[in-house]
Design an enzyme around this catalytic site. Sequence first.
Site, PDB file in Angstrom:
ATOM      1  N   GLU A 185     -29.918 113.664  14.210  1.00 18.08           N
ATOM      2  CA  GLU A 185     -30.673 113.867  12.878  1.00 18.08           C
ATOM      3  C   GLU A 185     -29.669 114.493  12.084  1.00 18.08           C
ATOM      4  O   GLU A 185     -28.876 115.410  12.378  1.00 18.08           O
ATOM      5  CB  GLU A 185     -31.857 114.868  13.336  1.00 18.08           C
ATOM      6  N   ARG A 186     -29.713 114.013  10.864  1.00 19.47           N
ATOM      7  CA  ARG A 186     -28.845 114.316   9.824  1.00 19.47           C
ATOM      8  C   ARG A 186     -27.309 114.347  10.401  1.00 19.47           C
ATOM      9  O   ARG A 186     -26.399 114.739  10.185  1.00 19.47           O
ATOM     10  CB  ARG A 186     -29.030 115.676   9.449  1.00 19.47           C
ATOM     11  N   ASN A 228     -35.617 119.821  16.363  1.00 13.26           N
ATOM     12  CA  ASN A 228     -36.744 119.199  16.720  1.00 13.26           C
ATOM     13  C   ASN A 228     -37.059 118.568  18.099  1.00 13.26           C
ATOM     14  O   ASN A 228     -35.931 117.560  18.472  1.00 13.26           O
ATOM     15  CB  ASN A 228     -36.829 117.896  15.621  1.00 13.26           C
ATOM     16  N   LYS A 307     -37.438 125.965  16.876  1.00 17.05           N
ATOM     17  CA  LYS A 307     -38.018 125.929  15.456  1.00 17.05           C
ATOM     18  C   LYS A 307     -39.475 125.692  15.747  1.00 17.05           C
ATOM     19  O   LYS A 307     -39.818 124.925  16.309  1.00 17.05           O
ATOM     20  CB  LYS A 307     -37.563 124.550  15.095  1.00 17.05           C
ATOM     21  N   GLU A 311     -42.324 122.074   9.793  1.00 18.36           N
ATOM     22  CA  GLU A 311     -42.154 120.636   9.940  1.00 18.36           C
ATOM     23  C   GLU A 311     -43.052 120.074  10.912  1.00 18.36           C
ATOM     24  O   GLU A 311     -42.223 118.908  11.866  1.00 18.36           O
ATOM     25  CB  GLU A 311     -40.456 120.287   9.637  1.00 18.36           C
ATOM     26  N   ARG A 361     -42.062 127.034  -1.875  1.00 14.20           N
ATOM     27  CA  ARG A 361     -41.592 127.001  -0.434  1.00 14.20           C
ATOM     28  C   ARG A 361     -40.352 128.003  -0.502  1.00 14.20           C
ATOM     29  O   ARG A 361     -40.029 128.476   0.485  1.00 14.20           O
ATOM     30  CB  ARG A 361     -40.941 125.566  -0.470  1.00 14.20           C
ATOM     31  N   ASP A 390     -33.028 124.681   1.357  1.00  8.97           N
ATOM     32  CA  ASP A 390     -32.738 123.881   2.417  1.00  8.97           C
ATOM     33  C   ASP A 390     -31.518 123.360   2.235  1.00  8.97           C
ATOM     34  O   ASP A 390     -31.266 121.859   1.947  1.00  8.97           O
ATOM     35  CB  ASP A 390     -33.723 122.656   2.744  1.00  8.97           C
ATOM     36  N   GLU A 418     -25.716 117.025   4.969  1.00  8.51           N
ATOM     37  CA  GLU A 418     -26.984 116.128   4.571  1.00  8.51           C
ATOM     38  C   GLU A 418     -27.044 116.189   3.095  1.00  8.51           C
ATOM     39  O   GLU A 418     -27.487 115.092   2.484  1.00  8.51           O
ATOM     40  CB  GLU A 418     -28.124 117.031   5.211  1.00  8.51           C
ATOM     41  N   GLU A 531     -21.093 119.217  -6.841  1.00  6.90           N
ATOM     42  CA  GLU A 531     -22.305 119.812  -7.694  1.00  6.90           C
ATOM     43  C   GLU A 531     -22.445 119.354  -9.180  1.00  6.90           C
ATOM     44  O   GLU A 531     -23.514 118.849  -9.537  1.00  6.90           O
ATOM     45  CB  GLU A 531     -22.131 121.301  -7.872  1.00  6.90           C
ATOM     46  N   TRP A 561     -43.751 117.990  -0.161  1.00  5.60           N
ATOM     47  CA  TRP A 561     -42.533 118.896   0.643  1.00  5.60           C
ATOM     48  C   TRP A 561     -42.383 120.193  -0.181  1.00  5.60           C
ATOM     49  O   TRP A 561     -41.368 121.016   0.171  1.00  5.60           O
ATOM     50  CB  TRP A 561     -41.098 118.197   0.825  1.00  5.60           C
TER      51      TRP A 561
HETATM   52  O1  GCW Z   1     -32.588 119.952   6.310  1.00  4.63           O
HETATM   53  C1  GCW Z   1     -33.774 119.806   6.977  1.00  4.63           C
HETATM   54  C2  GCW Z   1     -33.603 118.209   7.644  1.00  4.63           C
HETATM   55  C3  GCW Z   1     -34.354 118.166   8.961  1.00  4.63           C
HETATM   56  C4  GCW Z   1     -34.108 119.238   9.752  1.00  4.63           C
HETATM   57  C5  GCW Z   1     -34.504 120.614   9.119  1.00  4.63           C
HETATM   58  C6  GCW Z   1     -34.356 121.750   9.925  1.00  4.63           C
HETATM   59  C7  GCW Z   1     -33.838 119.197  12.268  1.00  4.63           C
HETATM   60  O2  GCW Z   1     -33.951 117.378   6.518  1.00  4.63           O
HETATM   61  O3  GCW Z   1     -33.838 117.052   9.366  1.00  4.63           O
HETATM   62  O4  GCW Z   1     -34.535 118.979  10.979  1.00  4.63           O
HETATM   63  O5  GCW Z   1     -34.100 120.904   7.745  1.00  4.63           O
HETATM   64  O6  GCW Z   1     -33.511 122.522   9.493  1.00  4.63           O
HETATM   65  O7  GCW Z   1     -35.094 121.986  10.625  1.00  4.63           O
END
Ligand code: GCW
Length: 699
Positions: A185-186, A228, A307, A311, A361, A390, A418, A531, A561
Amino acid sequence: MTVPEPTSAHAAWLPAEAFRPIGARRTLVLGDGLLVETARDEVAHACARFGGSLLRRADDRASGQASDRASGRTGDQAGGQADLVLALATEAHLPAAAQAVREESGQDERPIGAEGFLLARRGEVTVVLAGGPAGLLYGLFHVVRLGEAAFGGPRPVERHRPALRRRMLDHWDNIDTHPVMGQVERGYAGGSVFWQDGGPRGDLTRVRAYARLLAAAGVNAITVNNVNVHATEAHLLTDRLGDVAAIAAELRPYGIRTHLSVNFAAPIVLGALACADPLDEDVRAWWAAATARVYDAIPDFGGYVVKADSEGQPGPFAYGRSHAEGANLLADALAPFGGVVHWRAFVYDHRQDWRDRSTDRARAAYDHFAPLDGQFRANAILQVKHGPMDFQVREPVSPVIAAMPRTRVAVELQVTQEYTGQQRHVCYLPPMWREVLDFEPRGPEGPAVAGLADELVAVSNVGDDFYWTGHPLAQANLYAFGRLAWDPRLDPAALLDEWIDLTFTPAAAGDPERLRGTLHAMMDGSWLTYERYTAPLGVGFMVRPGHHYGPDVDGYEYTPWGTYHFADRDGVGVDRTRATGTGFTGQYPEPWSRVYESAEECPDELLLFFHHVPYQHVLRGGTSVIQHIYDTHFAGADQAAETRLLWQKLTDLVDPELHARVAELLDEQLRSAEEWRDQINTYFSRKSGVPDAHGRRIY
Ligand code: GCW
């Protein structure tokens, strides 16, 4: 043990050449323990290549007759005293030089620490005295880093020990390949280094080589699966535990402990219990038993990463329990074995209604966790993302870090890129990390984040790609993360030098100064360049939803989101003030609550994170917001073009394949930077109706 040097992977910052100064000399290694053996193997391996010798016993005389050799060479070079002594400080018999260092340092009351070491040079001998086997191995890698300089003139006693006790990488790796996310993931560097074809890799040489690289950078803990936790991966805790143990066996000789991401609902998913309520006795017994089995298989297991209620992951909220109760459930199961639980603070409502302006958020982690300070067990560590949102290219520091004085806190960084170019763009991140670590939540009178954090954790950028990180220059981020976790005061430019000198061993290349100079020109400011051509002034999230690569200004604007910019014809930004907005500024102590509250005092680079302002609002830097957007986007894309040209001039100094890989990626970076520039400028020009003061091309 054989030193892992897989041909399927780039040597990164440990090419054979980096070991020449040690490998060509006589090194005495004194002490017992697995990690001391690893150091011996490293020295013997280097000596076999470069003709030096490994000495195994101290002949405590000035002439220091060598008693044993393990080099590939035979002959008589073992005579005479060692050039380098690596010893545990507790060894009964040390050669004279090391003995002198021990006596001299004996005045200093501070313990060396199990991972620490003293470094000095007495006469013709370089001495490392370690507080424990791990310190000895770190001392060896420090000497590798110093190269010939370690054997130069006299060196007074230096004390080295890590500032942070746990320096950890989380892998968001899955065993199975996810239809959308891929295997990691990512992940932007191919498949997982740990898992392949639905199971562990058959050949774990690469895992061992990874551990070696990480130890040389100072990392001492790894989580081997995604936070996840999907169906297959949940079983790593129970029936697939052997796979985890096999990985742990590869990491152990390099001082890296293995951690596992677990599913909070494991008692239901794996144990067939009716619930996962943290206060339920059966649930508690299930975790205790499962954890005992983990320690049977992996006696030095590090602990769990969770976690929860985030999400879509299960968590204690389902049972009306707090996150302290959730974390303590696992902490209690781990405590008898000395393990820890890393409990992530990334808890927010990802099913928000975009029309709802009261939910913010950015506030969520503090709102959930600050009231729980003092309720967590001593072996529960709250793992907090460095920013409140995030991992955007620019965020303020998370207010949670200063809000938990009675809780152990790990600050989480994202080495995987990411939101910072996905390892297709050059983006050297340590300057950003230093800003985070140096931030003083209570102003100059109080501690910095580096002093408040108990640990540093980062999401790894590594996969099974030949260069480990996809983009060869992204290796520098991984290296520097470990080094900063060891010592948060290290200078990003100096870390880049360390990485360049080890990786490219410019001493061996034609023109080390040109190589170094060019890489600095390409990398030192690359975060700020990124940036400039992406999302302006701290606003964040103008990326393509889903994969998060490339621009899409309104991509997240009407989604659940919680990531909005609120651009209209008059202005842009999120009002997070107490006076008229979400009140997020109130989560900071003074002086920041006051500074961020004021559109005049707020640092320019965070203005749109905290304020909704008109396009003509004049920044502290003197330009209007709209003109700043245009200027930075043109400048950023120009810098991307410049970076590409710089690299073209290095063809004679770097390996052709590595050169070609980077060149190809720089083409993509430039294409993408121009796309960002044009989309962002066009969007804001159309919204605002304000022309560029310099009349440049906007569509
Ligand atoms: O940055 C986001 C990502 C998710 C990630 C989540 C997290 C692992 O888009 O892919 O899931 O954060 O940190 O849990």
